[in-house]
Design a protein around this motif. Structure first.
Motif, PDB file in Angstrom:
ATOM      1  N   ASP A 189      -3.010   1.179  -7.226  1.00  0.00           N
ATOM      2  CA  ASP A 189      -4.072   1.362  -8.217  1.00  0.00           C
ATOM      3  C   ASP A 189      -5.019   0.151  -8.166  1.00  0.00           C
ATOM      4  N   PRO A 190      -6.272   0.353  -7.706  1.00  0.00           N
ATOM      5  CA  PRO A 190      -7.175  -0.786  -7.535  1.00  0.00           C
ATOM      6  C   PRO A 190      -7.580  -1.466  -8.841  1.00  0.00           C
TER       7      PRO A 190
ATOM      8  N   GLU B 297     -14.099  12.629   7.882  1.00  0.00           N
ATOM      9  CA  GLU B 297     -14.386  12.026   9.190  1.00  0.00           C
ATOM     10  C   GLU B 297     -13.224  11.132   9.656  1.00  0.00           C
ATOM     11  N   GLN B 298     -12.755  10.301   8.727  1.00  0.00           N
ATOM     12  CA  GLN B 298     -11.658   9.375   9.049  1.00  0.00           C
ATOM     13  C   GLN B 298     -10.371  10.140   9.366  1.00  0.00           C
ATOM     14  N   ASP B 299     -10.100  11.192   8.548  1.00  0.00           N
ATOM     15  CA  ASP B 299      -8.863  11.970   8.735  1.00  0.00           C
ATOM     16  C   ASP B 299      -8.831  12.636  10.110  1.00  0.00           C
TER      17      ASP B 299
ATOM     18  N   ASP C 291      -4.435   5.231   1.176  1.00  0.00           N
ATOM     19  CA  ASP C 291      -4.556   6.512   1.863  1.00  0.00           C
ATOM     20  C   ASP C 291      -5.527   7.391   1.066  1.00  0.00           C
ATOM     21  N   ILE C 292      -6.814   7.296   1.411  1.00  0.00           N
ATOM     22  CA  ILE C 292      -7.831   8.044   0.663  1.00  0.00           C
ATOM     23  C   ILE C 292      -8.396   9.158   1.553  1.00  0.00           C
TER      24      ILE C 292
ATOM     25  N   GLY D  45       0.787  -1.235   0.000  1.00  0.00           N
ATOM     26  CA  GLY D  45       0.000   0.000   0.000  1.00  0.00           C
ATOM     27  C   GLY D  45       0.809   1.270   0.000  1.00  0.00           C
ATOM     28  N   ASP D  46       0.078   2.346   0.140  1.00  0.00           N
ATOM     29  CA  ASP D  46       0.642   3.685   0.014  1.00  0.00           C
ATOM     30  C   ASP D  46       1.692   3.955   1.101  1.00  0.00           C
TER      31      ASP D  46
END
Length: 334
Positions: A167-168, A199-201, A194-195, A52-53
């Motif tokens: 890249d999915p 709220e998550q951030d 990392d999108i 992942g990122d």
């Protein structure tokens, strides 16, 4: 709530990733290694691959597991060679002969090897791992030494995609410089993306800043010393057996998923799931029972294993165009 407590005890300084932490908990306890009368063996160790990122906390997770698990070691990409990973033969000046020296996967026998930056390793070096991951031995034939060493090691590996971000829509082997045959040996593969999400951030920022304010604030639910003893105890004393309920649950899931391809009229059929994933389900179910110190693998354990495998396959073996699972995205990269 033993599963929730274990998830809360693995790298509490990292926010979220409950699925990944649950699978790492399963890996720490592991499945049962089986030896049959004809001498063949089936591995019990679970291998997990995180891709992942950058900056998403993969290395932190690996470091935590390396400190937590009994008999665990950590190494990172460029500093690892094929000889350092498996075994090497060196000239012994004192004895005037050749001596055999064990590498990381052999030294971690019955433990966990945490391999970071797997994508930075050279192709020759990663190819040496094929045998250790599936057959769980390291065979060496150099100079006048012919030896087979035991490498019953669980592998927790991490890598970054070669273009930086994951890249999915591209199969994983196209994004990482690793052979698909090696990727296929991992029971679970998770992508960490990392999108941006308001709220998550906010929750992640709050978590990181609270840690910065008071490093002692986030304590694991189960103390690392106690958890280490608990894991060691289960490896010595707890060997759960499959029940009919668990067998039926896993068989139904496997057959149902395979039958989706059988109904397909296309000449070239995609393979949704292979026998390797079936074995992975057995190992995960056994690990789930081991966590509870149970002597039987129940239907609930099988369901938990299926959920984890589904979550992993949705991320890496799901074809968006057809809306079907296709294990060849990992197995062949096509």
């Amino acid at each position: 709530n033993i599963y929730e407590k274990l998830i809360a005890s693995i790298a509490p300084s990292i926010y979220g990733y409950n699925r990944i932490k649950e699978s790492i908990a399963m890996q720490l306890f592991g499945g049962i290694r089986k030896k049959r009368e004809d001498g063949t063996r089936t591995r019990g160790d679970i291998h997990i691959f995180l891709v992942g990122d950058p900056g998403a906390g993969k290395s932190q997770l690996l470091r935590y597991v390396a400190n937590l698990a009994p008999k665990a070691r950590y190494t990172a990409g460029k500093g690892a060679s094929a000889a350092g990973m498996t075994a090497t033969v060196v000239r012994d000046e004192f004895m005037h002969g050749w001596a055999l020296e064990a590498g990381l996967l052999v030294l971690c026998n019955r433990g966990i090897a945490c391999l970071d930056e797997l994508d930075k390793m050279d192709d020759q070096d990663t190819s040496a791992m094929h045998e250790a991951l599936e057959q769980q031995t390291v065979t060496i034939a150099k100079a006048n030494i012919h030896a087979t060493l035991r490498a019953e090691t669980s592998v927790l590996a991490a890598a970054n995609p070669k273009f930086g971000r994951f890249d999915p829509f591209q199969p994983i082997p196209n994004q990482i410089q690793l052979p698909p045959t090696l990727l296929n040996r991992f029971d679970l593969i998770f992508t960490i993306r990392d999108i941006p999400n308001a709220e998550q951030d906010e929750k992640i920022a709050q978590h990181i800043l609270e840690n910065a304010k008071d490093p002692e604030a986030r304590k694991p639910e189960i103390a690392p010393e106690l958890l280490r003893k608990y894991i060691a105890y289960t490896h010595q004393k707890c060997f759960p057996k499959m029940t009919m309920g668990a067998v039926e649950e896993i068989k139904n899931f496997y057959v149902q998923l395979r039958s989706t391809a059988a109904k397909d009229d296309a000449e070239i059929k995609s393979i949704p799931i292979s026998a390797r994933q079936l074995e992975a389900l057995v190992r995960l179910s056994e690990a789930s029972a081991r966590i509870r110190l149970a002597d039987k693998v129940t239907k609930a354990d099988a369901k938990r294993a299926i959920e984890l495998l589904k979550a992993s396959m949705k991320e890496v073996a799901f074809d968006v165009e057809t809306g079907k699972f296709d294990i060849d995205r990992i197995a062949t990269g096509i």
